[in-house]
Design a protein around this motif. Structure first.
Motif, mmCIF file in Angstrom:
data_model
loop_
_atom_site.group_PDB
_atom_site.id
_atom_site.type_symbol
_atom_site.label_atom_id
_atom_site.label_comp_id
_atom_site.label_asym_id
_atom_site.label_seq_id
_atom_site.Cartn_x
_atom_site.Cartn_y
_atom_site.Cartn_z
ATOM 1 N N HIS A 1 1.011 -1.034 0.109
ATOM 2 C CA HIS A 1 -0.017 0.027 -0.034
ATOM 3 C C HIS A 1 0.980 1.394 0.215
ATOM 4 C CE1 HIS A 1 -3.351 -2.684 0.581
ATOM 5 N NE2 HIS A 1 -2.708 -3.374 1.482
ATOM 6 N N ALA A 2 1.737 1.305 -0.740
ATOM 7 C CA ALA A 2 2.710 2.486 -1.202
ATOM 8 C C ALA A 2 1.542 3.641 -1.895
ATOM 9 C CB ALA A 2 3.610 2.250 -2.058
ATOM 10 N N ILE A 3 1.807 4.833 -1.262
ATOM 11 C CA ILE A 3 1.255 5.733 -1.858
ATOM 12 C C ILE A 3 1.293 6.002 -3.492
ATOM 13 C CG2 ILE A 3 0.624 8.376 -1.880
ATOM 14 C CD1 ILE A 3 1.399 8.452 1.009
ATOM 15 N N ILE A 4 0.538 6.124 -4.023
ATOM 16 C CA ILE A 4 0.530 5.929 -5.687
ATOM 17 C C ILE A 4 0.327 7.557 -6.237
ATOM 18 C CG2 ILE A 4 -0.633 5.090 -7.717
ATOM 19 C CD1 ILE A 4 -2.366 3.444 -5.990
ATOM 20 N N GLY A 5 1.461 7.441 -7.138
ATOM 21 C CA GLY A 5 1.734 9.029 -7.870
ATOM 22 C C GLY A 5 1.117 8.696 -9.356
ATOM 23 N N LEU A 6 0.163 9.611 -9.813
ATOM 24 C CA LEU A 6 -0.383 9.642 -11.080
ATOM 25 C C LEU A 6 -0.029 10.623 -12.020
ATOM 26 C CD1 LEU A 6 -4.008 8.540 -10.038
ATOM 27 C CD2 LEU A 6 -2.674 7.398 -11.453
ATOM 28 N N ALA A 7 -0.157 10.180 -13.207
ATOM 29 C CA ALA A 7 0.228 11.504 -14.270
ATOM 30 C C ALA A 7 -0.148 11.054 -15.838
ATOM 31 C CB ALA A 7 1.646 11.837 -14.342
ATOM 32 N N GLU A 8 -0.439 11.892 -16.542
ATOM 33 C CA GLU A 8 -0.826 11.761 -18.140
ATOM 34 C C GLU A 8 0.286 11.702 -19.036
ATOM 35 O OE1 GLU A 8 -4.506 12.479 -21.137
ATOM 36 O OE2 GLU A 8 -4.082 13.908 -19.577
ATOM 37 N N GLY A 9 0.436 10.710 -19.664
ATOM 38 C CA GLY A 9 1.687 10.872 -20.417
ATOM 39 C C GLY A 9 0.987 11.828 -21.833
ATOM 40 N N LEU A 10 1.887 12.375 -22.683
ATOM 41 C CA LEU A 10 1.828 13.011 -23.824
ATOM 42 C C LEU A 10 0.858 12.417 -24.875
ATOM 43 C CD1 LEU A 10 4.838 15.216 -24.739
ATOM 44 C CD2 LEU A 10 2.962 15.760 -23.227
ATOM 45 N N ASP A 11 0.955 10.923 -24.717
ATOM 46 C CA ASP A 11 0.059 10.233 -25.982
ATOM 47 C C ASP A 11 -1.062 9.862 -25.161
ATOM 48 O OD1 ASP A 11 0.963 8.343 -23.752
ATOM 49 O OD2 ASP A 11 1.891 6.939 -25.247
ATOM 50 N N GLY A 12 -1.429 10.410 -23.746
ATOM 51 C CA GLY A 12 -2.812 9.971 -23.019
ATOM 52 C C GLY A 12 -2.737 8.969 -22.238
ATOM 53 N N SER A 13 -1.630 8.044 -22.104
ATOM 54 C CA SER A 13 -1.410 6.895 -21.398
ATOM 55 C C SER A 13 -1.396 7.583 -19.826
ATOM 56 C CB SER A 13 -0.022 6.129 -21.575
ATOM 57 O OG SER A 13 1.027 6.930 -21.586
ATOM 58 N N ILE A 14 -1.750 6.623 -18.864
ATOM 59 C CA ILE A 14 -1.975 6.834 -17.742
ATOM 60 C C ILE A 14 -0.651 6.386 -16.987
ATOM 61 C CG2 ILE A 14 -3.389 6.765 -15.312
ATOM 62 C CD1 ILE A 14 -4.299 8.537 -17.673
ATOM 63 N N ILE A 15 0.143 7.166 -16.221
ATOM 64 C CA ILE A 15 1.579 6.727 -15.764
ATOM 65 C C ILE A 15 1.163 6.644 -14.026
ATOM 66 C CG2 ILE A 15 3.817 6.944 -15.437
ATOM 67 C CD1 ILE A 15 2.802 6.485 -18.548
ATOM 68 N N PHE A 16 1.670 5.655 -13.527
ATOM 69 C CA PHE A 16 1.698 5.690 -12.024
ATOM 70 C C PHE A 16 3.015 4.868 -11.411
ATOM 71 C CE2 PHE A 16 -0.671 1.731 -12.661
ATOM 72 C CZ PHE A 16 -0.300 0.966 -11.756
ATOM 73 N N THR A 17 3.100 5.195 -10.320
ATOM 74 C CA THR A 17 4.253 4.539 -9.259
ATOM 75 C C THR A 17 3.604 3.935 -8.224
ATOM 76 O OG1 THR A 17 5.017 6.759 -8.315
ATOM 77 C CG2 THR A 17 6.078 6.179 -10.432
ATOM 78 N N THR A 18 4.529 2.957 -7.818
ATOM 79 C CA THR A 18 3.623 2.409 -6.603
ATOM 80 C C THR A 18 4.727 1.324 -6.021
ATOM 81 O OG1 THR A 18 2.247 1.141 -5.237
ATOM 82 C CG2 THR A 18 2.322 0.669 -7.542
ATOM 83 N N LYS A 19 5.208 1.138 -4.999
ATOM 84 C CA LYS A 19 6.398 0.372 -4.516
ATOM 85 C C LYS A 19 7.335 0.737 -5.477
ATOM 86 C CE LYS A 19 7.835 -3.101 -1.847
ATOM 87 N NZ LYS A 19 9.396 -2.855 -2.192
ATOM 88 N N ASP A 20 7.856 -0.677 -6.102
ATOM 89 C CA ASP A 20 9.108 -0.187 -6.615
ATOM 90 C C ASP A 20 9.214 -0.575 -8.230
ATOM 91 O OD1 ASP A 20 11.001 -0.366 -4.683
ATOM 92 O OD2 ASP A 20 10.284 -2.656 -4.353
ATOM 93 N N TYR A 21 7.829 -0.222 -8.600
ATOM 94 C CA TYR A 21 7.350 -0.174 -10.179
ATOM 95 C C TYR A 21 6.994 1.402 -10.618
ATOM 96 C CZ TYR A 21 7.503 -5.239 -9.986
ATOM 97 O OH TYR A 21 7.609 -6.651 -9.824
ATOM 98 N N ILE A 22 7.090 1.340 -11.991
ATOM 99 C CA ILE A 22 6.530 2.521 -12.571
ATOM 100 C C ILE A 22 5.728 1.663 -13.749
ATOM 101 C CG2 ILE A 22 8.500 2.945 -14.025
ATOM 102 C CD1 ILE A 22 7.165 5.816 -14.593
ATOM 103 N N ILE A 23 4.351 2.153 -14.166
ATOM 104 C CA ILE A 23 3.327 1.314 -14.901
ATOM 105 C C ILE A 23 2.865 2.269 -15.838
ATOM 106 C CG2 ILE A 23 1.614 -0.406 -14.884
ATOM 107 C CD1 ILE A 23 2.302 -1.163 -12.331
#
Length: 244
Positions: free
Chosen positions: A155-177
């Motif tokens: 339950h790491a706090i999640i960071g969210l962002a939108e890529g220039l291509d519209g993709s949804i980027i998020f980070t949690t624990k040791d991953y970026i997705i």
């Protein structure tokens, strides 16, 4: 010199949002939201939560005539900008109940509104896997993504962002997705062995992704998540990234 100041009922979790007319919208740990006149600090209106046991507001999204706020106890509420009246709401705690009714799902980081108007909500479930939930303009659930193994119930706090291509980027624990915005299916994921968690995400002019980590900054290729470069820092907490 100080022009004016205000006293909030409790501490604010995140910085305020600023409307096109300069109005300042700020929430706090008690779930109250205030609209403040920037010229004199006077309150235009105050939203007083009436649902259950309100807890912290984690940021405010501004639309054309309304604002959308996420609350720690799983509620997402849309308010009128003019008077703070409730326009619409959804209880994601009811939509995605916990297997333990004593541990309700929580919103503990910022919501994201994409350029298409969809709202993405990071939902933490203490005894279940966390979710990214997509809402339409009417606050109805349209998609969700089960984070599952990517945070391993930590339950790491999640960071969210939108890529220039519209993709949804998020980070949690040791991953970026990266997720496809049309259906929230995974485009790619990348493991990085220095905790990412709630660190900020910045999107560059070419679409590449820059993430603050516990030991500096990492640049990821937006197309496949491959690491482009890393920049070590002795005090990464002092780093602030801005788009180029």
């Amino acid at each position: 010199s100080i022009k004016w100041d205000i006293t909030l009922p409790d501490a604010a979790q995140v910085e305020p949002s600023i409307g096109s007319d300069g109005t300042i919208y700020i929430g706090n740990n008690n779930g109250y939201i205030k609209a403040i006149d920037p010229s004199n600090g006077n309150e235009k209106w105050t939203y007083t939560p009436t649902f259950g046991h309100p807890r912290g507001n984690f940021g405010i999204i501004l639309k054309s005539n309304t604002l959308v706020a996420g609350f720690e106890n799983g509620w997402v509420i849309e308010l009128s900008m003019s008077n703070g009246e409730v326009i619409n709401s959804i209880n994601l705690g009811s939509a995605y109940p916990s297997s333990n009714p004593n541990n309700e799902p929580k919103i503990q980081s910022r919501l994201l509104m994409s350029t298409t108007g969809k709202i993405y909500v990071p939902l933490v479930r203490t005894e279940d896997t966390d979710l990214i939930v997509a809402l339409d303009e009417n606050l109805s659930v349209i998609h969700d993504f089960d984070i599952g193994i990517y945070n391993l119930l930590l339950h790491a706090i999640i960071g969210l962002a939108e890529g220039l291509d519209g993709s949804i980027i998020f980070t949690t624990k040791d991953y970026i997705i990266s997720l496809d915005p049309s259906n929230l299916q995974k485009n790619w994921h990348k493991f990085y062995n220095t905790f990412i968690g709630d660190k900020g995400i910045t999107i560059g002019a070419n679409g590449d992704i820059y993430v603050e980590t516990d030991d500096g900054v990492v640049a990821f290729d937006h197309s496949d998540g491959e690491i482009i470069w890393t920049f070590p820092a002795n005090n990464p907490k002092s780093i602030s990234l801005v788009p180029d």
